[in-house]
Design a protein around this motif. Structure first.
Motif, PDB file in Angstrom:
ATOM      1  N   GLY A  27       0.772  -1.227   0.000  1.00 34.37           N
ATOM      2  CA  GLY A  27       0.000   0.000   0.000  1.00 34.37           C
ATOM      3  C   GLY A  27       0.801   1.272   0.000  1.00 34.37           C
ATOM      4  N   HIS A  28       0.038   2.382   0.088  1.00 27.61           N
ATOM      5  CA  HIS A  28       0.636   3.692  -0.152  1.00 27.61           C
ATOM      6  C   HIS A  28       0.465   4.651   1.010  1.00 27.61           C
ATOM      7  N   GLY A  29       0.674   4.158   2.204  1.00 22.21           N
ATOM      8  CA  GLY A  29       0.628   5.036   3.363  1.00 22.21           C
ATOM      9  C   GLY A  29      -0.127   4.401   4.508  1.00 22.21           C
ATOM     10  N   HIS A  30       0.124   4.963   5.692  1.00 19.57           N
ATOM     11  CA  HIS A  30      -0.504   4.478   6.917  1.00 19.57           C
ATOM     12  C   HIS A  30      -1.638   5.442   7.263  1.00 19.57           C
ATOM     13  N   VAL A  31      -2.883   4.954   7.238  1.00 18.25           N
ATOM     14  CA  VAL A  31      -4.027   5.801   7.579  1.00 18.25           C
ATOM     15  C   VAL A  31      -4.129   5.862   9.105  1.00 18.25           C
ATOM     16  N   VAL A  32      -3.904   7.058   9.665  1.00 10.68           N
ATOM     17  CA  VAL A  32      -3.712   7.160  11.116  1.00 10.68           C
ATOM     18  C   VAL A  32      -4.917   6.639  11.888  1.00 10.68           C
ATOM     19  N   SER A  33      -6.125   7.003  11.455  1.00 13.74           N
ATOM     20  CA  SER A  33      -7.312   6.595  12.211  1.00 13.74           C
ATOM     21  C   SER A  33      -7.813   5.202  11.837  1.00 13.74           C
ATOM     22  N   MET A  34      -7.216   4.603  10.814  1.00 16.87           N
ATOM     23  CA  MET A  34      -7.635   3.277  10.347  1.00 16.87           C
ATOM     24  C   MET A  34      -6.392   2.482   9.956  1.00 16.87           C
ATOM     25  N   GLU A  93      -5.924  11.445   7.879  1.00 14.91           N
ATOM     26  CA  GLU A  93      -4.493  11.759   7.854  1.00 14.91           C
ATOM     27  C   GLU A  93      -3.723  10.505   7.462  1.00 14.91           C
ATOM     28  N   ILE A  94      -2.809  10.688   6.526  1.00 16.07           N
ATOM     29  CA  ILE A  94      -2.005   9.562   6.046  1.00 16.07           C
ATOM     30  C   ILE A  94      -0.529   9.839   6.319  1.00 16.07           C
ATOM     31  N   ILE A  95       0.136   8.879   6.922  1.00 17.09           N
ATOM     32  CA  ILE A  95       1.597   8.955   7.035  1.00 17.09           C
ATOM     33  C   ILE A  95       2.169   8.299   5.775  1.00 17.09           C
ATOM     34  N   PRO A  96       2.882   9.073   4.950  1.00 22.98           N
ATOM     35  CA  PRO A  96       3.339   8.536   3.656  1.00 22.98           C
ATOM     36  C   PRO A  96       4.360   7.403   3.814  1.00 22.98           C
ATOM     37  N   ASN A  97       4.479   6.622   2.760  1.00 26.26           N
ATOM     38  CA  ASN A  97       5.500   5.570   2.740  1.00 26.26           C
ATOM     39  C   ASN A  97       6.895   6.138   2.936  1.00 26.26           C
TER      40      ASN A  97
END
Lengths: 370, 370
Positions: free
Chosen positions: B295-302, B333-337
């Motif tokens: 995938g393409h990032g860590h979804v902070v709330s999910m 909010e997404i923490i990018p790769n």
């Protein structure tokens, strides 16, 4: 050494260059081709994000332009583009207000709709702006990125739109990005035809409900390059054809000599035969992969070579040392995997003709994604 | 709706935000950690390309900074940074002249050397500038991007450098980027230790030839986060730790609450349960892949959700609809790769604290790769 380089040899690297002769020929060729097919062209400016190129496309015959955000449309309007399709849903109060401000600045404004929420937002903006905004209903023709499902569910949105005085459905829009995938032209055409068939079926569905839609707008340069096989499409929104990349190169739709945009790079290390390090990395070429084949770009003078991977400022080049010689300081031109993400990294692209630098192209909407 | 948003809710998306409390805590924590280990810090500014953050790092205790190009060094010098390592070979006449101009503007200038060609160019620049430029010999410790081979071949370059009055070898530099690959901390430490061992062996080799080198400079935030296991390193050039990304998140070196940079995105379509389309695509998150996981990032709330792929302005989100609910207009909010390629797309990052916007970070060297 001059502060303002006049030849490519003097240019600092890595740098994004555009070959003017190729660019102009490409623009003219596409407009001729689409005109011959009786299809209007509304080129997608997300590729170059430059009013300079957009105006050139329009002068050559394009009907108007397509943008992927209100922000791109705002920037293009600032530079004289007045017929714009925003091919992206308008979500949220703040974007509604931006649309209100933008509408009076354009001769023609079309907005893509993918949901009732987006529809209501655009209709409210149109009402507030005191003018009719045209709509394209965005139909899912295979890429599944949130478009309206290609079935009777479209009717609910279309009927609601018909009830609203401030909007008018003027087209159906599809994007068959999946037609890049097949390796054979025959298979690509089949995919694009299937997508167009879906649009036609929705047009029929709407017509049966008394809603007449004239424009069938198809997306992608690949579809534009196969337009003769797609009768019934009335408009195309080609993007990447204008700069060229491996996406259309590797399948044989164009030749390297027809790809205007290249990354100019310098060999910075060469520790063993057949292996060199280039100063172009992911911050210039981007990390976008190839749709067909391996590696990170087509090396124009060494088409058999492979850029195996990228760090941010390093390209790792493998080549056959019995065919090529490289030394530190040598320069190469690379056609990127995906041209549409490269200008977005630069404020300006260097325009050249042969080895001469002849100007620059301003990337007016660089970084504008919202 | 204000023209200048004061809260995240009012912000147009997609946008890159930086959480100020996390940023400050991260900078201070790293400086303490390295000070406790007796290791100097020369943070790599290619991650943020911002003099604002570089000055903050320096105020917190960093010795100086590292850049990946002369251009980045020029920009940082413009904004008051005066102790700079350019960790990239200087190739070509035009770059030689830039170095001549830059040298007098700095209190301390160090340049990495990976070949005799690069050495001669820097030495000529130093002679012309009338001052001694320090050198780090760049040693291949496993990533094979054109560094000097880790054997007696270094001696030829080191001896030549010793003969030149205008340069002085002050360090050996390694970058063990391959230490991100193993999933276990133990294995990552082993890789980093092996790389450091290589640097030490070259130092011994040089010492036997009468060339004394004090600084052993190691690269990567991963090595910095394992510094207690790397005795003998005297300097570290950590980059991405400061903004945080999935590269250090997925292996457990930090938590999401320790990653300051996020991409704020809006749900623009939701046609079926468990599948939503976000307005953040590859032009905001970049196409850089994850080192571990999909995938393409860590979804902070999910955190269990996956951004399966990206188009330029679309993120394709899959999630468990029995765990989460999303609607059009919702924000995530997404923490990018990979954090180091994201600020390079923006002129400014939005600084926030909780839901308040408290300022901005200028990305002074955005787009500067040469």
């Amino acid at each position: 050494m001059p502060d303002h380089p006049t030849t490519l040899d003097e240019l600092l690297t890595p740098e994004v260059i555009v070959r003017r002769d190729i660019l102009n020929a490409t623009i003219d060729r596409m407009e001729r081709r689409l005109a011959d097919a009786g299809v209007a062209h509304r080129p997608h400016i997300k590729t170059h994000k430059s009013a300079d190129i957009a105006l050139r496309q329009q002068q050559a015959g394009a009907r108007g332009i397509t943008t992927s955000s209100i922000g791109e449309a705002e920037v293009m309007a600032d530079h004289g583009l007045k017929d714009i399709l925003i091919a992206y849903p308008i979500i949220g109060e703040r974007n509604r207000r931006r649309l209100v401000a933008l509408a009076p600045r354009l001769h023609r404004l079309i907005v893509s709709i993918n949901s009732l929420e987006a529809l209501e937002n655009v209709a409210a903006a149109a009402a507030e702006a005191g003018r009719v905004i045209e709509l394209y209903l965005e139909i899912d023709v295979g890429i599944h990125r949130g478009e309206l499902p290609p079935d009777e569910r479209v009717l609910a949105v279309a009927r609601r739109a018909s009830d609203l005085a401030s909007v008018r459905i003027s087209g159906l829009q599809g994007y068959a990005g999946q037609c890049y995938a097949p390796a054979s032209r025959e298979a690509r055409i089949a995919v694009a035809q299937e997508a167009l068939k879906t649009l036609k079926s929705i047009r029929t569905l709407l017509a049966e409900a008394g809603i007449v839609v004239d424009t069938l707008s198809i997306g992608s340069s690949m579809e534009a390059l196969m337009i003769e096989a797609l009768p019934g499409a009335t408009e195309v929104r080609a993007g990447n054809y204008v700069l060229g990349d491996r996406g259309i190169l590797d399948v044989g739709e164009v030749t390297p000599a027809q790809c205007a945009q290249r990354v100019l790079t310098t060999v910075i290390a060469q520790q063993e035969p057949g292996y060199a390090i280039l100063d172009a990395g992911s911050k210039t070429l981007t990390s976008d992969g190839a749709k067909h084949g391996e590696g990170h770009g087509h090396v124009v003078s060494m088409p058999d070579a492979t850029i195996t991977h990228l760090n941010e400022e390093h390209g790792f080049l493998r080549y056959d040392p019995s065919l090529h010689r490289l030394a530190i300081g040598d320069r190469l031109e690379i056609i990127p995997n995906h041209c549409c993400v490269v200008p977005n990294l630069k404020d300006r692209l260097v325009l050249c003709e042969g080895s001469d630098i002849v100007g620059e192209i301003t990337v007016h909407a660089r970084g504008v994604c919202y």
